[in-house]
Design an enzyme around this catalytic site. Sequence first.
Site, mmCIF file in Angstrom:
data_model
loop_
_atom_site.group_PDB
_atom_site.id
_atom_site.type_symbol
_atom_site.label_atom_id
_atom_site.label_comp_id
_atom_site.label_asym_id
_atom_site.label_seq_id
_atom_site.Cartn_x
_atom_site.Cartn_y
_atom_site.Cartn_z
ATOM 1 N N ASP A 10 13.884 -2.749 14.821
ATOM 2 C CA ASP A 10 14.063 -1.922 15.728
ATOM 3 C C ASP A 10 12.970 -1.827 16.677
ATOM 4 O O ASP A 10 11.664 -2.307 16.341
ATOM 5 C CB ASP A 10 14.446 -0.422 15.314
ATOM 6 C CG ASP A 10 13.310 -0.192 14.016
ATOM 7 O OD1 ASP A 10 12.398 -0.860 13.964
ATOM 8 O OD2 ASP A 10 13.950 0.695 13.217
ATOM 9 N N ASN A 32 15.602 10.643 5.130
ATOM 10 C CA ASN A 32 16.896 11.065 5.201
ATOM 11 C C ASN A 32 17.835 10.090 5.002
ATOM 12 O O ASN A 32 19.101 9.898 5.312
ATOM 13 C CB ASN A 32 17.274 11.465 6.856
ATOM 14 C CG ASN A 32 16.954 10.269 7.840
ATOM 15 O OD1 ASN A 32 16.695 9.165 7.515
ATOM 16 N ND2 ASN A 32 16.967 10.953 9.069
ATOM 17 N N HIS A 68 17.648 6.841 6.272
ATOM 18 C CA HIS A 68 18.099 5.673 7.398
ATOM 19 C C HIS A 68 17.475 4.455 6.741
ATOM 20 O O HIS A 68 16.360 4.530 6.253
ATOM 21 C CB HIS A 68 17.507 6.270 8.666
ATOM 22 C CG HIS A 68 16.116 6.220 8.874
ATOM 23 N ND1 HIS A 68 15.304 7.039 9.741
ATOM 24 C CD2 HIS A 68 14.956 5.629 8.314
ATOM 25 C CE1 HIS A 68 14.124 6.778 9.837
ATOM 26 N NE2 HIS A 68 13.998 5.882 8.859
ATOM 27 N N GLU A 83 20.425 6.625 11.788
ATOM 28 C CA GLU A 83 20.062 7.539 10.953
ATOM 29 C C GLU A 83 21.664 8.101 10.393
ATOM 30 O O GLU A 83 22.787 7.664 10.707
ATOM 31 C CB GLU A 83 19.934 8.699 12.262
ATOM 32 C CG GLU A 83 18.594 8.388 13.031
ATOM 33 C CD GLU A 83 17.055 8.718 12.284
ATOM 34 O OE1 GLU A 83 17.263 8.723 10.830
ATOM 35 O OE2 GLU A 83 16.209 9.107 12.811
#
Length: 265
Positions: A67, A137, A139, A144
């Site tokens: 990313d 979380n 990801h 996400e």
Amino acid sequence: MEIVVLSDPNAVADFAAARVCELLDGKPAAVLGLATGNTPLRLYAKLVELHRAAKISFREVRTFNLDEYLGVAPDDPQSYRSYMQRELFAKVDIDVSNTYLPVCGEHDDPRDASADYEGRIRDAGGIDLQVLGIGRNGHIGFNEPTSSLASRTRVKTLTADTVAANSRLFGEGERQPDMAMTMGIATILDSRYAMLLATGTEKARAVGAAIEGAVSAMCPASALQLHPNASFILDEAAAAELAGIEHYRSVHAENSRLTTKFGFF
Ligand code: PGA
């Protein structure tokens, strides 16, 4: 899935670096998928060390990062390009023109930039080894929770939780991006081998959900249950919430005997 529980973050980095070395030994022109963040820093330091000891060369390697922030210029110290230069590329013998990040310029249509990135990965023959971290979380990359398990490279808006987790890296008054272009979950699942590294107690819940929970878009890392060749390389703290930890330890001990004899790749 291979689940490896090791004593501490250094052991995680050593194990992961050994996997990279073994791959490059057998395939010097391998394609690596790389991650940024705190977790892989030790792995990159280890790879630099191995390179300096003439045990590993990146001369023929191509890399694709997971990313990159949107609206952050490559030469901005906060860009993931800068991170990669700092932590790995500038310290090894890689040809920087063989290193790619999913960049979307200010005037580029993000859909074209995304398709271009997917095409480059395909043209390189696909990713041999994908390094992954995991968010608190769940990801992977910037996929996400609620990211489609069939997603490919695209622009994503980061959750407030991810922005908060990364805020430690930004100085007072420094603009923190909340959008990024990221490989999709299907892009990650296409890799021939995926190696997720997780260390520290703050990752324990996400690791538990990813390995022992249901496959769900609410925990994107759980999609690795669909990957035919994925490893979770964990320290004790990150593995703390795994109900089956004793079983994973004995399986790993058995598997180690085989990989020592026959190799992993
Ligand atoms: P970290 O990030 O390695 O900095 O904890 C991992 C991630 O968010 O994927």
